[in-house]
Design an enzyme around this catalytic site. Structure first.
Site, short mmCIF file in Angstrom:
data_model
loop_
_atom_site.label_atom_id
_atom_site.label_comp_id
_atom_site.label_asym_id
_atom_site.label_seq_id
_atom_site.Cartn_x
_atom_site.Cartn_y
_atom_site.Cartn_z
N GLN A 120 3.46 0.16 10.94
CA GLN A 120 4.01 1.38 10.34
C GLN A 120 5.34 1.75 10.98
O GLN A 120 6.31 2.07 10.30
CB GLN A 120 3.00 2.53 10.51
N ASP A 122 -0.10 -2.76 1.03
CA ASP A 122 1.33 -2.76 0.69
C ASP A 122 1.68 -3.86 -0.30
O ASP A 122 2.67 -3.76 -1.03
CB ASP A 122 2.18 -2.99 1.95
N HIS A 160 8.94 0.35 10.02
CA HIS A 160 9.73 0.81 8.87
C HIS A 160 10.97 1.61 9.32
O HIS A 160 11.96 1.69 8.61
CB HIS A 160 8.89 1.71 7.95
N GLU A 166 0.00 9.77 4.25
CA GLU A 166 0.18 8.80 3.17
C GLU A 166 -0.93 7.74 3.21
O GLU A 166 -1.54 7.42 2.20
CB GLU A 166 1.56 8.13 3.36
#
Lengths: 430, 430
Positions: A259, A361, A262, A327
């Protein structure tokens, strides 16, 4: 170092609130600049889009270059390796199969009075999908946007992607081809949003614009909302992992790093009932970061925005998860089903030890365009319904209209809308 | 006089485009004023809300007055006539029965690889419904907002309604009581939207704000979008009536007037295959207007924004209807089903001669909060789904993760997200 919190600490509430309130994006107010860009594109069309594109993307395009030709798409796609081609096709097929189940059904019926009532779903005619360029190349995002649009029955699916220095990844073009994109424009930023919303000589006007983008793109979407539909305003990506003693610290660490890599304010949070796990995950993150080829972004993200929270119970973990409304929520537990019903606000939930967020993803089948920045409190991930709209159907005959007339006329009178009442009473035979 | 167009005229395309492009609202830019109001409410809470409310609504409230007490609601509701009480209860019951069918179902399944995939719907925790005050008193709008929220399972349903001069209609309070509103604030404008979005000492923060309002309310909703969810930005109401020779000119005229009496840019358009009908409807509108007690608003609206368009066929009528994408479309035909499938962009469709639009405003059962200003191209009317959100569920076991790993890692590599790939490969037994 990432924040360490414990719900047993006396200052927990204040520090948790700080975490919730922390800004992960520069709150640069670009709305005036964006207003000017939109007005310029509306007034001058292609000329404005070209000027802005050539300036910001350091290109030298003419109007004829704005839309990528079928030949270019074909040529570029052919360069993609067989391995990546197969992977993108697999992703497409799985995402399509899952989203197929989201297609809504029309429902028209007659009630006891004989009134016809119904709901009919129809596709949006034309949509624009914005895909960021520059630092990131995300063919997966092209698929996530185009597949549900295609399934909805959208006729024109336009892609806007900036090409800094004129460069575009062949994998983006291949993904667009696989997913059924009908037109691709090499433009980005607020000028792309304005061109899609209002149309130019070259860029066809669309009815709805979706997809993530930077602060300029977000501000432009906000400003054109109403002229076209938009999806949510995207913020930095985030994951919340809930883990107990059954979790593997190395796997958790890998997900936190995935994560954080990103960048741009991406946030990784671990909530665990086990203090020991918290410590070993922290150590594992450090160890794995040092092995990552491009570790700087992930390390900075983890250190600036990461958090590890120890809690007394999984119930407490679920309660924090609802306040964070992340999220992505991973349930790194032997029995994820036990707390699944308690997680009410989340974009997507990943069950058990063998479901790293990254599988969602790409090829899990669910959509990766998900609500960020606590908007899972009120918003959903992208899906087929985002590309359709519902029309109500209502039908009375003389009998059912008579049956309803008295109540309707009474309300019209209270609302001082005499014409409303008369449009009903004029149809009654008395 | 209203515009008269005929698709056979040589200048039809240009004049029709003018009609589509015509502005029906003053495009007053209030965004700077609204930004200041929002910042003020965030900084000073109740003090700012009170100051703005007392100024704009000419009241003299203290903080304790901002929320209407249960006793006041009880007292006011008791004053409403039995006739109106029955009418509002009928409206509520019918709207509830229809919206009940909109409740979505969760769906979790395993695919052929053994991957768990699913969709789960959960309610928004708290919503704010804005109801305009002043000129208009619309208890029906309270019901249209609160009923789907209640059905969705929303716990807190807050109503914000301005009370100019301190006055509020008892019917609004009764409607709120019937529909299950949990709290009512006597505040309006941008300050109401800011208070609902950010919370104050008195006003509880909500997660989503819906409902129509003036230019300040619309600008405020646009600015708080992201902090909370919003429904669409509402514009003036509108009706498009498609009629053939079977239509009754007096009934059509009554419906055109009912729409025009909303004022504020409301638009009534008749599209007909019969020139004779066009003429007799025009004459009927004049005749009926002169009989309407408060005819000025309706007359001005009809003369400024009304239009009568004659077409060669019902297919041509449907095609124009799709370009107009009206909030309400009436099919004043003996056989409305024949062109129903061709109408793709409309907020709501009313079938046949005995379904005046006003019946749908009140007691038909469908929602009257519908997309305006051509937004039916991409938006839907208010419904249960507006108060819920969808969470994706994804679950792999070691076998299905292995099956998906190669494709996922290949895409991660193309996207230069090594950490993503590693979070998958670290879980594989090799």
């Amino acid at each position: 170092m990432p924040v360490r919190l414990d719900t047993a600490d006396s200052d927990f509430d204040a520090r948790f609130q700080d975490l919730l309130d922390s800004k992960r994006e520069s709150s640069q107010d670009v709305s005036d600049t964006v207003s000017r860009i939109i007005a310029d594109v509306r007034a001058r069309g292609d000329a404005a889009v070209l000027e802005l594109t050539n300036k910001f993307d350091r290109t030298n395009f003419a109007a004829a270059d704005l839309r990528i030709s079928p030949e270019e798409i074909e040529q570029a796609s052919a360069q993609v390796s067989e391995e990546v081609r197969t992977a993108l096709q697999t992703a497409h097929d799985r995402i399509r199969a899952h989203h197929e189940k989201q297609k809504p059904e029309d429902h028209v019926y007659q009630d006891a009075l004989g009134v016809t009532l119904g709901t009919r779903w129809t596709p949006v005619d034309a949509v624009g999908i914005y895909v960021p360029g520059g630092l990131a190349t995300y063919p997966s995002t092209v698929i996530m946007g185009a597949v549900p649009a295609k399934l909805a029955g959208v006729e024109r699916i336009a892609l806007a992607v900036p090409t800094p220095g004129g460069q575009i990844s062949a994998s983006i073009l291949l993904a667009a081809q696989i997913a059924g994109v009908t037109e691709i424009y090499r433009i980005g930023g607020a000028q792309a949003i304005a061109a899609l919303a209002y149309g130019t000589e070259t860029v066809g006007r669309v009815d709805k614009i979706v997809g993530p983008g930077n602060a300029y793109v977000a501000a432009a979407k906000r400003q054109v909302f109403g002229q076209v539909g938009i999806d949510s305003i995207a913020g930095p990506s985030e994951v919340l992992i809930i883990a107990d003693g059954s979790a593997n610290p190395a796997w958790i660490a890998a997900d936190l790093i995935a994560q954080a890599e990103h960048g741009g304010g991406a946030q990784s949070i671990l909530v665990t009932t086990e203090k020991g796990l918290a410590d070993s995950v922290a150590a594992e993150v450090d160890r794995q970061l040092s092995l990552l080829p491009k570790q700087q972004i992930a390390r900075e993200g983890w250190e600036e925005f990461g958090a590890i929270i120890t809690v007394a119970s999984l119930e407490e973990a679920a309660s924090l998860a609802n306040r964070i409304a992340s999220e992505h929520v991973e349930l790194a537990l032997d029995d994820p089903q036990s707390i699944l019903p308690a997680i009410r606000h989340a974009g997507a939930i990943f069950l058990g030890h063998h479901t790293p967020e990254a599988i969602g993803d790409y090829v899990g089948g669910s959509n990766h365009v998900l609500p960020t920045a606590r908007s899972a409190r009120f918003a959903s991930g992208l899906g087929v319904l985002d590309f359709m709209k519902r029309t109500s159907i209502l039908g009375c005959d003389p009998t059912s209209l008579s049956a309803l007339a008295e109540a309707a006329v009474a309300i019209a009178e209270v609302e001082a809308l005499d014409g409303h009442g008369r449009s009903i009473s004029i149809r009654l035979n008395r």
